[in-house]
Design a protein around this motif. Structure first.
Motif, PDB file in Angstrom:
ATOM      1  N   GLN A   1       0.833  -1.203   0.000  1.00 57.26           N
ATOM      2  CA  GLN A   1       0.000   0.000   0.000  1.00 57.26           C
ATOM      3  C   GLN A   1       0.869   1.256   0.000  1.00 57.26           C
ATOM      4  O   GLN A   1       0.546   2.245  -0.667  1.00 57.26           O
ATOM      5  CB  GLN A   1      -0.917   0.007   1.225  1.00 57.26           C
TER       6      GLN A   1
ATOM      7  N   LEU B   1       1.936   2.736  -3.343  1.00 57.23           N
ATOM      8  CA  LEU B   1       0.938   3.231  -4.295  1.00 57.23           C
ATOM      9  C   LEU B   1       0.687   4.723  -4.089  1.00 57.23           C
ATOM     10  O   LEU B   1       0.573   5.193  -2.960  1.00 57.23           O
ATOM     11  CB  LEU B   1      -0.377   2.466  -4.115  1.00 57.23           C
ATOM     12  N   GLN B   2       0.605   5.464  -5.176  1.00 56.68           N
ATOM     13  CA  GLN B   2       0.284   6.891  -5.080  1.00 56.68           C
ATOM     14  C   GLN B   2      -1.192   7.094  -4.778  1.00 56.68           C
ATOM     15  O   GLN B   2      -1.563   8.012  -4.049  1.00 56.68           O
ATOM     16  CB  GLN B   2       0.670   7.606  -6.388  1.00 56.68           C
ATOM     17  N   ASP B   3      -2.039   6.259  -5.350  1.00 60.64           N
ATOM     18  CA  ASP B   3      -3.479   6.350  -5.129  1.00 60.64           C
ATOM     19  C   ASP B   3      -3.978   4.965  -4.737  1.00 60.64           C
ATOM     20  O   ASP B   3      -3.996   4.047  -5.549  1.00 60.64           O
ATOM     21  CB  ASP B   3      -4.179   6.846  -6.399  1.00 60.64           C
ATOM     22  N   LEU B   4      -4.410   4.812  -3.493  1.00 62.59           N
ATOM     23  CA  LEU B   4      -4.837   3.500  -3.012  1.00 62.59           C
ATOM     24  C   LEU B   4      -6.118   3.023  -3.683  1.00 62.59           C
ATOM     25  O   LEU B   4      -6.276   1.842  -3.972  1.00 62.59           O
ATOM     26  CB  LEU B   4      -5.035   3.540  -1.496  1.00 62.59           C
ATOM     27  N   GLY B   5      -7.029   3.947  -3.945  1.00 66.76           N
ATOM     28  CA  GLY B   5      -8.290   3.562  -4.566  1.00 66.76           C
ATOM     29  C   GLY B   5      -8.951   2.424  -3.811  1.00 66.76           C
ATOM     30  O   GLY B   5      -9.020   2.428  -2.580  1.00 66.76           O
TER      31      GLY B   5
ATOM     32  N   GLU C   1      -7.412   0.591  -0.609  1.00 62.47           N
ATOM     33  CA  GLU C   1      -7.297   1.196   0.716  1.00 62.47           C
ATOM     34  C   GLU C   1      -7.746   0.211   1.795  1.00 62.47           C
ATOM     35  O   GLU C   1      -7.270   0.251   2.931  1.00 62.47           O
ATOM     36  CB  GLU C   1      -8.139   2.472   0.793  1.00 62.47           C
TER      37      GLU C   1
ATOM     38  N   THR D   1      -5.232   1.176   6.187  1.00 63.76           N
ATOM     39  CA  THR D   1      -3.997   1.911   6.422  1.00 63.76           C
ATOM     40  C   THR D   1      -3.636   2.031   7.898  1.00 63.76           C
ATOM     41  O   THR D   1      -2.558   2.515   8.228  1.00 63.76           O
ATOM     42  CB  THR D   1      -4.095   3.320   5.815  1.00 63.76           C
TER      43      THR D   1
END
Length: 246
Positions: free
Chosen positions: A107, A110-114, A117, A212
Motif C-alpha cells: 500500500q 501506491l500513489q493512489d490506493l483507490g 485502501e 492503512t
C-alpha cells in the motif's frame, strides 16, 4: 565477524509461515475448464526456476521458497546470487505481523490506493517442525549487542554478510529476532534438510482485513489477532525496508 555469531549447535522447534490460500488458483478466472487450467499451470511451471535437488524430499508447499532466489536486494540473510531461503516465525502472531508488514509496504508504494485502501483476503497459516545439527541461535543474550544490526528493519548489509558466513560454514538454520515485532522470533531455513521428508504442514485458514491503520486476522471459532500500523512504523510514520532505502 564476532565468533559468537558463528557458533552453532543442534536445535529443533516448530515454525509458522503465512501463504496465500491454496484451494484456488489465481489464474482460474481466465480459463474455461479444468483441462485449460491444467495446461496453463504446466506452461507457467515450465518457465519457473527448477527446484533445487536438495528439496526433492519436501512437501510441495514447502519447496517454493528454495526455488526462487532472493529479489534484487536479497533477503535478510540471503544475497541475490544465493539459493532461496524459507523464512518463518516461532510464534503465529509474529508470522501474521510479518505478513501484514508486506501488505502495508505494498500500500505504501501506491500513489493512489483507490479500492486497495481496504484489502479483504484469505491466508493459510502453515505450522511444521524443523531440526538441524548446525543451527545458529542469534537470540541469545550474549550476542545482544548485535541484535539491532542483525534485525535492522532498513538495512540488510550486516545480516547478509553474516548469512553468507553461516552458509559457508555449513549452518542449516538461523533463529533471529523479528525486525518488526519486538517480542517475536523468526527462523531462516538455509538447508532444506532441516525439514524432514515426512513433514506435512498443519494448515489453518484465516481471513484478514487490512486498511492503512489496522490489520485484523480471524477464523471460525473466534480466534483473532490484530496489529496496528503504528506498532511497526518508524517515527516518521513509514515502514522502513532495505529494498526501499535508496
Amino acid at each position: 565477524m564476532d565468533p559468537r555469531l558463528l557458533r552453532v549447535g543442534t536445535a529443533s522447534g516448530h515454525i509458522w509461515r503465512i501463504v496465500e490460500y491454496q484451494e484456488e488458483a489465481a489464474t482460474r478466472n481466465i480459463t474455461r475448464s479444468a483441462a485449460e487450467q491444467d495446461r496453463l499451470e504446466q506452461l507457467l511451471d515450465a518457465h519457473k526456476p527448477s527446484y533445487p535437488p536438495a528439496t526433492d524430499h519436501l512437501h510441495w508447499i514447502l519447496k517454493a521458497p528454495f526455488r526462487y532466489p532472493p529479489l534484487r536486494h536479497g533477503s535478510r540473510f540471503g544475497l541475490a546470487t544465493e539459493m532461496g531461503i524459507l523464512y518463518g516465525a516461532r510464534e503465529r502472531n509474529t508470522a501474521m505481523v510479518e505478513s501484514a508488514v508486506y501488505l502495508w509496504l505494498f500500500q505504501q508504494g501506491l500513489q493512489d490506493l483507490g479500492p486497495l485502501e481496504v484489502i479483504k483476503d484469505g491466508r493459510c497459516a502453515l505450522h511444521f517442525a524443523v531440526n538441524h545439527q548446525r543451527v545458529a541461535d542469534l537470540t541469545t543474550p550474549d550476542v545482544r549487542e548485535w541484535w539491532d544490526r542483525i534485525s535492522d528493519p532498513a538495512d540488510y548489509h550486516f545480516s547478509q554478510q553474516l548469512g553468507s558466513s553461516l552458509r559457508e560454514s555449513g549452518s542449516g538454520m538461523i533463529w533471529f529476532r523479528s525486525a518488526r515485532w519486538a517480542q517475536g522470533v523468526n527462523c531462516a531455513v538455509l538447508d532444506p534438510a532441516a525439514i524432514a521428508a515426512n513433514t506435512v504442514p498443519v494448515q489453518s485458514q484465516w481471513s484478514l482485513r487490512i486498511d492503512t491503520t489496522t490489520c485484523w486476522w480471524g477464523r471460525p471459532g473466534g480466534e483473532r489477532f490484530e496489529i496496528q500500523y503504528s506498532e511497526v512504523a518508524d517515527q516518521a510514520g513509514r515502514i522502513p525496508h532495505p529494498a526501499l532505502a535508496a
